[in-house]
Design a protein around this motif. Structure first.
Motif, PDB file in Angstrom:
ATOM      1  N   ARG A  91       0.857  -1.202   0.000  1.00 44.79           N
ATOM      2  CA  ARG A  91       0.000   0.000   0.000  1.00 44.79           C
ATOM      3  C   ARG A  91       0.880   1.234   0.000  1.00 44.79           C
ATOM      4  O   ARG A  91       1.744   1.387   0.868  1.00 44.79           O
ATOM      5  N   LYS A  92       0.665   2.098  -0.966  1.00 43.82           N
ATOM      6  CA  LYS A  92       1.393   3.362  -1.054  1.00 43.82           C
ATOM      7  C   LYS A  92       0.398   4.496  -0.858  1.00 43.82           C
ATOM      8  O   LYS A  92      -0.560   4.647  -1.639  1.00 43.82           O
ATOM      9  N   THR A  93       0.597   5.260   0.191  1.00 38.20           N
ATOM     10  CA  THR A  93      -0.316   6.344   0.564  1.00 38.20           C
ATOM     11  C   THR A  93       0.345   7.686   0.285  1.00 38.20           C
ATOM     12  O   THR A  93       1.504   7.905   0.659  1.00 38.20           O
ATOM     13  N   PHE A  94      -0.396   8.571  -0.350  1.00 36.07           N
ATOM     14  CA  PHE A  94       0.125   9.888  -0.722  1.00 36.07           C
ATOM     15  C   PHE A  94      -0.513  10.965   0.141  1.00 36.07           C
ATOM     16  O   PHE A  94      -1.745  11.021   0.291  1.00 36.07           O
ATOM     17  N   PHE A  95       0.326  11.812   0.728  1.00 36.61           N
ATOM     18  CA  PHE A  95      -0.109  12.975   1.496  1.00 36.61           C
ATOM     19  C   PHE A  95       0.494  14.201   0.811  1.00 36.61           C
ATOM     20  O   PHE A  95       1.634  14.583   1.088  1.00 36.61           O
ATOM     21  N   GLY A  96      -0.245  14.781  -0.114  1.00 40.57           N
ATOM     22  CA  GLY A  96       0.307  15.895  -0.881  1.00 40.57           C
ATOM     23  C   GLY A  96       1.489  15.419  -1.703  1.00 40.57           C
ATOM     24  O   GLY A  96       1.387  14.503  -2.510  1.00 40.57           O
ATOM     25  N   GLY A  97       2.655  16.033  -1.473  1.00 40.26           N
ATOM     26  CA  GLY A  97       3.852  15.647  -2.215  1.00 40.26           C
ATOM     27  C   GLY A  97       4.646  14.544  -1.543  1.00 40.26           C
ATOM     28  O   GLY A  97       5.714  14.160  -2.043  1.00 40.26           O
ATOM     29  N   ARG A  98       4.165  14.046  -0.423  1.00 40.80           N
ATOM     30  CA  ARG A  98       4.871  12.981   0.288  1.00 40.80           C
ATOM     31  C   ARG A  98       4.116  11.666   0.153  1.00 40.80           C
ATOM     32  O   ARG A  98       2.931  11.654  -0.162  1.00 40.80           O
ATOM     33  N   SER A  99       4.826  10.565   0.436  1.00 38.38           N
ATOM     34  CA  SER A  99       4.179   9.258   0.350  1.00 38.38           C
ATOM     35  C   SER A  99       4.783   8.315   1.389  1.00 38.38           C
ATOM     36  O   SER A  99       5.901   8.525   1.864  1.00 38.38           O
ATOM     37  N   LYS A 100       4.037   7.274   1.711  1.00 37.47           N
ATOM     38  CA  LYS A 100       4.504   6.247   2.632  1.00 37.47           C
ATOM     39  C   LYS A 100       4.105   4.894   2.061  1.00 37.47           C
ATOM     40  O   LYS A 100       2.972   4.694   1.616  1.00 37.47           O
ATOM     41  N   THR A 101       5.059   3.925   2.118  1.00 41.86           N
ATOM     42  CA  THR A 101       4.822   2.599   1.566  1.00 41.86           C
ATOM     43  C   THR A 101       4.851   1.552   2.683  1.00 41.86           C
ATOM     44  O   THR A 101       5.785   1.538   3.496  1.00 41.86           O
ATOM     45  N   VAL A 102       3.857   0.682   2.718  1.00 44.91           N
ATOM     46  CA  VAL A 102       3.788  -0.420   3.672  1.00 44.91           C
ATOM     47  C   VAL A 102       3.592  -1.699   2.870  1.00 44.91           C
ATOM     48  O   VAL A 102       2.702  -1.783   2.016  1.00 44.91           O
ATOM     49  N   ARG A 103       4.416  -2.695   3.149  1.00 39.83           N
ATOM     50  CA  ARG A 103       4.354  -3.958   2.410  1.00 39.83           C
ATOM     51  C   ARG A 103       4.097  -5.105   3.387  1.00 39.83           C
ATOM     52  O   ARG A 103       4.742  -5.198   4.430  1.00 39.83           O
ATOM     53  N   LYS A 104       3.147  -5.972   3.037  1.00 35.91           N
ATOM     54  CA  LYS A 104       2.838  -7.129   3.877  1.00 35.91           C
ATOM     55  C   LYS A 104       2.659  -8.372   3.011  1.00 35.91           C
ATOM     56  O   LYS A 104       2.402  -8.279   1.810  1.00 35.91           O
ATOM     57  N   SER A 105       2.776  -9.537   3.658  1.00 34.54           N
ATOM     58  CA  SER A 105       2.578 -10.815   2.985  1.00 34.54           C
ATOM     59  C   SER A 105       1.285 -11.444   3.485  1.00 34.54           C
ATOM     60  O   SER A 105       0.936 -11.325   4.661  1.00 34.54           O
ATOM     61  N   TRP A 106       0.611 -12.150   2.593  1.00 30.73           N
ATOM     62  CA  TRP A 106      -0.736 -12.655   2.913  1.00 30.73           C
ATOM     63  C   TRP A 106      -0.928 -14.015   2.302  1.00 30.73           C
ATOM     64  O   TRP A 106      -0.663 -14.219   1.121  1.00 30.73           O
ATOM     65  N   GLN A 107      -1.398 -14.970   3.117  1.00 29.99           N
ATOM     66  CA  GLN A 107      -1.763 -16.290   2.636  1.00 29.99           C
ATOM     67  C   GLN A 107      -3.182 -16.610   3.093  1.00 29.99           C
ATOM     68  O   GLN A 107      -3.387 -17.229   4.132  1.00 29.99           O
ATOM     69  N   PRO A 108      -4.197 -16.194   2.344  1.00 32.62           N
ATOM     70  CA  PRO A 108      -5.583 -16.479   2.752  1.00 32.62           C
ATOM     71  C   PRO A 108      -5.909 -17.959   2.601  1.00 32.62           C
ATOM     72  O   PRO A 108      -5.642 -18.560   1.558  1.00 32.62           O
ATOM     73  N   LEU A 109      -6.486 -18.540   3.655  1.00 33.15           N
ATOM     74  CA  LEU A 109      -6.815 -19.958   3.671  1.00 33.15           C
ATOM     75  C   LEU A 109      -8.320 -20.154   3.677  1.00 33.15           C
ATOM     76  O   LEU A 109      -9.080 -19.306   4.161  1.00 33.15           O
ATOM     77  N   LEU A 110      -8.743 -21.274   3.127  1.00 31.55           N
ATOM     78  CA  LEU A 110     -10.157 -21.623   3.147  1.00 31.55           C
ATOM     79  C   LEU A 110     -10.695 -21.583   4.579  1.00 31.55           C
ATOM     80  O   LEU A 110     -10.041 -22.030   5.514  1.00 31.55           O
ATOM     81  N   GLY A 111     -11.886 -21.064   4.748  1.00 31.62           N
ATOM     82  CA  GLY A 111     -12.460 -20.907   6.074  1.00 31.62           C
ATOM     83  C   GLY A 111     -12.467 -19.464   6.533  1.00 31.62           C
ATOM     84  O   GLY A 111     -13.221 -19.097   7.425  1.00 31.62           O
ATOM     85  N   GLN A 112     -11.620 -18.630   5.924  1.00 34.93           N
ATOM     86  CA  GLN A 112     -11.630 -17.196   6.237  1.00 34.93           C
ATOM     87  C   GLN A 112     -12.656 -16.529   5.323  1.00 34.93           C
ATOM     88  O   GLN A 112     -12.311 -15.920   4.305  1.00 34.93           O
ATOM     89  N   SER A 113     -13.915 -16.697   5.660  1.00 37.17           N
ATOM     90  CA  SER A 113     -14.993 -16.283   4.765  1.00 37.17           C
ATOM     91  C   SER A 113     -15.242 -14.779   4.778  1.00 37.17           C
ATOM     92  O   SER A 113     -15.758 -14.222   3.800  1.00 37.17           O
ATOM     93  N   GLU A 114     -14.903 -14.113   5.852  1.00 36.28           N
ATOM     94  CA  GLU A 114     -15.144 -12.675   5.939  1.00 36.28           C
ATOM     95  C   GLU A 114     -14.007 -11.899   5.287  1.00 36.28           C
ATOM     96  O   GLU A 114     -12.854 -12.344   5.277  1.00 36.28           O
ATOM     97  N   PRO A 115     -14.297 -10.711   4.726  1.00 34.94           N
ATOM     98  CA  PRO A 115     -13.213  -9.882   4.170  1.00 34.94           C
ATOM     99  C   PRO A 115     -12.166  -9.550   5.231  1.00 34.94           C
ATOM    100  O   PRO A 115     -12.484  -9.385   6.406  1.00 34.94           O
ATOM    101  N   VAL A 116     -10.925  -9.453   4.805  1.00 26.23           N
ATOM    102  CA  VAL A 116      -9.807  -9.131   5.688  1.00 26.23           C
ATOM    103  C   VAL A 116      -9.332  -7.727   5.347  1.00 26.23           C
ATOM    104  O   VAL A 116      -9.213  -7.381   4.168  1.00 26.23           O
ATOM    105  N   ASP A 117      -9.053  -6.923   6.366  1.00 22.66           N
ATOM    106  CA  ASP A 117      -8.579  -5.571   6.117  1.00 22.66           C
ATOM    107  C   ASP A 117      -7.052  -5.535   6.119  1.00 22.66           C
ATOM    108  O   ASP A 117      -6.413  -6.213   6.941  1.00 22.66           O
TER     109      ASP A 117
END
Length: 609
Positions: A91-117
């Motif tokens: 996720r890269k977020t922009f605040f005017g002329g600045r930005s911040k990047t956050v990187r994560k890893s995700w392994q969704p498994l069967l049974g996680q039926s609800e959306p994940v934030d």
């Protein structure tokens, strides 16, 4: 995108963050990239590992959907079952002329039926499974999703002190007590559980699920019987009754005694195959391969395959078994090189003092597979290996020949092992299931001929008077097959080469080798006859500086006959795919060259080109 019917999808949501002063981001971009490309087997549709961008309108939340990574139905490009890849979400977020990047890893498994934030995803590298918090779940030894006290107690009981039974543990009905017992076991270096338990334990009170790594969960046993004794019928019957499968390695000259009492017959082969067991070749006469000439070995290799496939059908026998293994001086590199392209894998032997295990999930399954010999004296060793497969994703290959003789297990030994596997839920699978076809290159011996225009499995490129074809030729009469690739030019303006794309592991060393022959041409010097490896990025573009080219394949003093070439290559850290090229460049007066018996595999698997 439109996913193929049947693919189950997980949803990830994300919103625009704000600063501590309450200022909202002006724009948010989220990219997602899979750590591997996959194929939905039911339709053959590839799902490539491209990086994709999702950018909602300013101030608005967004979402994306991707397939669950543990669902059945996906394969890799080679057709092998494939699960447990990961997604890198940035996720890269922009605040005017600045930005911040956050990187994560995700392994969704069967049974996680609800959306994940996105904000709820834990940090962690791609190599470790991570997920968003879901309903409270306790997991151990690969079991997840609503694991009750009874299941958990059963999994823990083998690692408890002597005298503690599953029933004792089931009395601890509250999750906190079970959590404490499990945590104490795993935290104790002296406990078998600290080594054998293959799941990462997460207390239920934390409200997170435990997911297994790709190399965790239950293992499997590969049970093989050699030669052709009638005991094969008996053991197969026991396995059939338990829903288990094995591999029966047949030496035709040891079959078909007059009565069928001591040896199996053709009808038994058909019955074994009909029950789901694998039939493997075990030579024609049970000779020591290293004591034979290459021509004699070719007969020992080819006769059992022909004999057995006349019964079972073409392509049904893909596994070879050495009559005498390395430890008995019955196998060497020359034998393996002759086997390459004849069989997909070959079985060796080990002394009974060695406990042979392999990982159940591997991106490069071995071609040469060792096995532990089984007799009455090492019964406890065999059972210990089997118990380990109950909680570790390993393959335990075992072999024997007969029942109730000095060098074989007893009837009671075999029944005890089969029953133990059944009680622990450990599958018995065939050799070909445990070690699927490991070859990186398709049609490496060109026996597939032309698939329309190109050599089967390859793509061709020519200019002006360049051409490619498949002709009758072979580097040695004892090698598998009779075909070879021919590249030709008629003047100094043409070229011809063929290419195949292969997936590689970043940082791993590989060997490209094979046989090449000059048929004609007096100017095959410099870079005229070549093999080449090109590194590609995720967008399939050539990575500058990582192109490896070997020229010439043929020495300046070409001479006559076939010559071996070898090229070692290390995949770059950003390289997941390479082009493997075999080619001929323009040369004055034209030229004709041939290639055959091509090998491209991780260097640790050897060099059989």
């Amino acid at each position: 995108m439109t996913y193929p019917p049947g693919v189950q999808l997980a949803t990830l949501t994300f919103s625009n963050p704000s600063t501590f002063l309450g200022n909202e981001a002006t724009r948010t971009e989220v990219t997602v990239q899979s750590t591997a490309g996959v194929v939905w087997a039911a339709t053959g549709q590839p799902i490539d590992d491209f990086e994709e961008l999702v950018s909602p309108a300013a101030g608005m939340p967004g979402s994306l959907t991707v397939p669950f990574v543990d669902q059945a139905g996906f394969t890799d490009q080679a057709g092998n079952v494939f699960t447990m890849w990961a997604y890198v979400v940035t996720r890269k977020t922009f605040f005017g002329g600045r930005s911040k990047t956050v990187r994560k890893s995700w392994q969704p498994l069967l049974g996680q039926s609800e959306p994940v934030d996105f904000d709820n995803l834990p940090g962690g590298s791609v190599g470790l499974p991570v997920s968003a918090p879901v309903v409270p779940v306790t997991s151990v030894a690969g079991l997840t999703l609503a694991v009750g006290a009874e299941d958990l107690a059963t999994e823990l009981s083998p690692f408890m002190p002597v005298g503690v039974t599953p029933e004792d543990l089931e009395l601890k009905q509250d999750a906190a007590a079970l959590d404490a017992a499990t945590a104490a076991l795993i935290g104790d270096p002296a406990s078998d559980a600290a080594v054998v338990l293959s799941a990462t334990f997460v207390p239920a009170a934390k409200g997170a699920t435990t997911q297994r790594l790709t190399d965790t969960g239950r293992g499997a046993v590969v049970l093989t019987m050699d030669d052709g004794y009638s005991a094969m019928r008996t053991v197969a019957g026991w396995m059939n009754a338990r829903g288990q499968k094995g591999t029966f390695c047949i030496t035709p000259d040891l079959m078909n005694d007059a009565t069928g009492v001591t040896k199996i017959r053709d009808a038994d082969i058909l019955a074994l195959a009909a029950s789901g067991h694998e039939i493997a070749a075990h030579s024609k006469t049970h000779a020591n391969m290293t004591s034979l000439s290459s021509a004699q070995r070719a007969v020992e290799y080819d006769y059992p395959k022909t004999y057995l496939e006349n019964l079972l059908g073409a392509g049904k026998v893909t596994t070879w078994t050495y009559p005498f293994g390395t430890g008995s001086g019955g196998r060497n590199l020359a034998c393996d090189q002759q086997l390459y392209l004849r069989y997909d894998r070959w079985l060796d032997t080990a002394m009974t003092t060695n406990s042979v295990i392999y990982p159940r999930y591997s991106d490069a399954p071995p071609m040469l597979i060792n096995r532990t010999a089984w007799n009455e004296k090492n019964q406890q060793q065999i059972l210990t290996m089997v118990r380990r497969a109950a909680s570790s994703a390993i393959i335990v290959p075992i072999f024997f020949h007969n029942l109730d003789t000095v060098v074989n297990p007893t009837t009671a030994n075999v029944l005890e092992m089969l029953d133990l596997c059944q009680s622990l839920g450990i599958p018995l699978i065939t050799v070909s299931e445990a070690f699927p076809n490991p070859r990186s290159l398709l049609n490496a011996g060109f026996e597939g001929g032309l698939d329309g225009v190109y050599p089967a499995g390859w793509h061709g490129f020519t200019a002006t008077n360049g051409a490619y074809s498949v002709v009758t030729d072979t580097p040695a009469s004892e090698y598998q097959g009779t075909k070879a690739l021919e590249l030709s030019t008629t003047d100094n303006t043409g070229f011809a080469y063929i290419r195949q794309q292969v997936q590689v592991v970043p940082g791993r060393q590989y060997t490209l080798s094979g046989q090449c022959k000059a048929v004609s041409g007096s100017n095959l010097i410099a870079d005229k006859a070549f093999v080449r490896i090109q590194s590609l990025d995720y967008g399939q573009a050539t990575i500058a500086g990582l192109d490896v080219k070997m020229t010439p394949v043929l020495a300046a003093d070409i001479g006559t006959g076939w010559k071996k070439f070898t090229l070692d290559f290390t995949a770059g850290q950003s390289t997941k795919t390479v082009n493997v090229d075999l080619g001929l460049q323009a040369t004055v007066g034209g030229a004709v060259i041939r290639f055959d018996h091509v090998w491209f595999e991780p260097k640790y698997l050897g060099d059989l080109g």
